[in-house]
Motif scaffolding. Structure first.
Motif, short mmCIF file in Angstrom:
data_model
loop_
_atom_site.label_atom_id
_atom_site.label_comp_id
_atom_site.label_asym_id
_atom_site.label_seq_id
_atom_site.Cartn_x
_atom_site.Cartn_y
_atom_site.Cartn_z
N PRO A 1 -7.42 -13.96 1.41
CA PRO A 1 -6.86 -14.26 0.10
C PRO A 1 -6.39 -13.01 -0.61
O PRO A 1 -6.92 -11.93 -0.39
N SER A 2 -5.44 -13.19 -1.47
CA SER A 2 -4.90 -12.07 -2.24
C SER A 2 -5.81 -11.72 -3.40
O SER A 2 -6.48 -12.57 -3.97
N ASP A 3 -5.83 -10.43 -3.73
CA ASP A 3 -6.60 -9.99 -4.90
C ASP A 3 -5.72 -9.94 -6.15
O ASP A 3 -6.13 -9.48 -7.20
N GLY A 4 -4.47 -10.44 -6.03
CA GLY A 4 -3.57 -10.48 -7.17
C GLY A 4 -2.81 -9.19 -7.39
O GLY A 4 -2.03 -9.07 -8.33
N MET A 5 -3.01 -8.21 -6.53
CA MET A 5 -2.36 -6.92 -6.68
C MET A 5 -1.12 -6.84 -5.79
O MET A 5 -1.07 -7.45 -4.72
N ILE A 6 -0.14 -6.07 -6.24
CA ILE A 6 1.05 -5.77 -5.45
C ILE A 6 0.98 -4.28 -5.13
O ILE A 6 0.79 -3.47 -6.03
N THR A 7 1.11 -3.94 -3.86
CA THR A 7 1.10 -2.54 -3.46
C THR A 7 2.50 -2.15 -3.00
O THR A 7 3.08 -2.81 -2.14
N SER A 19 8.96 8.24 -9.37
CA SER A 19 9.96 7.19 -9.15
C SER A 19 9.87 6.16 -10.27
O SER A 19 8.81 5.98 -10.87
N GLN A 20 10.97 5.48 -10.51
CA GLN A 20 10.99 4.38 -11.48
C GLN A 20 10.88 3.07 -10.71
O GLN A 20 11.55 2.88 -9.70
N VAL A 21 10.02 2.17 -11.20
CA VAL A 21 9.83 0.87 -10.56
C VAL A 21 10.14 -0.22 -11.59
O VAL A 21 9.61 -0.19 -12.70
N ARG A 22 10.98 -1.18 -11.19
CA ARG A 22 11.30 -2.31 -12.07
C ARG A 22 11.22 -3.60 -11.28
O ARG A 22 11.63 -3.65 -10.13
N LEU A 23 10.69 -4.63 -11.91
CA LEU A 23 10.68 -5.98 -11.36
C LEU A 23 11.63 -6.81 -12.21
O LEU A 23 11.52 -6.81 -13.45
N ASN A 37 3.97 7.66 -9.47
CA ASN A 37 3.73 9.06 -9.12
C ASN A 37 3.18 9.10 -7.70
O ASN A 37 2.14 8.52 -7.43
N GLY A 38 3.89 9.78 -6.80
CA GLY A 38 3.46 9.83 -5.41
C GLY A 38 4.10 8.73 -4.60
O GLY A 38 5.17 8.22 -4.93
N ASP A 39 3.41 8.32 -3.51
CA ASP A 39 4.02 7.36 -2.58
C ASP A 39 3.41 5.96 -2.61
O ASP A 39 3.87 5.07 -1.93
N VAL A 40 2.37 5.74 -3.43
CA VAL A 40 1.73 4.43 -3.50
C VAL A 40 1.52 4.02 -4.95
O VAL A 40 1.07 4.81 -5.78
N LEU A 41 1.84 2.76 -5.24
CA LEU A 41 1.63 2.20 -6.58
C LEU A 41 1.02 0.82 -6.41
O LEU A 41 1.49 0.01 -5.61
N ARG A 42 -0.05 0.54 -7.17
CA ARG A 42 -0.65 -0.80 -7.17
C ARG A 42 -0.45 -1.40 -8.55
O ARG A 42 -0.81 -0.80 -9.55
N LEU A 43 0.15 -2.59 -8.56
CA LEU A 43 0.42 -3.31 -9.80
C LEU A 43 -0.42 -4.59 -9.85
O LEU A 43 -0.67 -5.21 -8.82
N HIS A 44 -0.79 -4.99 -11.05
CA HIS A 44 -1.50 -6.26 -11.24
C HIS A 44 -0.69 -7.09 -12.24
O HIS A 44 -0.93 -7.06 -13.44
N PRO A 45 0.32 -7.82 -11.74
CA PRO A 45 1.21 -8.58 -12.63
C PRO A 45 0.58 -9.91 -13.07
O PRO A 45 0.90 -10.97 -12.56
#
Length: 70
Positions: A1-7, A19-23, A37-45
């Motif tokens: 199951p998903s934890d609701g995060m987007i990596t 980097s700039q990130v837009r959804l 910042n860097g190469d990994v970003l975790r979002l909780h939308p």
């Protein structure tokens, strides 16, 4: 199951790269915007559901992907 995060993993980015990130929603409106910042970003939308276009702009290059958030 998903934890609701987007990596988001941006291969080739260094730890000090910014980097700039837009959804964007299906209508093309900005649903979320942040800085990576860097190469990994975790979002909780929390409030987002549906199909979105993710755009990452890094060092002048534009990376695009589509995601589905349940």
């Amino acid at each position: 199951p998903s934890d609701g995060m987007i990596t988001i993993h941006l291969g080739g980015a260094g730890p000090s790269d910014v980097s700039q990130v837009r959804l964007y929603d299906i209508l093309g409106q900005t649903a979320m915007e942040t800085t990576m910042n860097g190469d990994v970003l975790r979002l909780h939308p929390v409030a987002l559901h549906g199909v979105y276009t993710v755009v990452v702009i890094s060092a002048g290059a534009r990376h695009t992907a589509r995601i589905v958030i349940n």
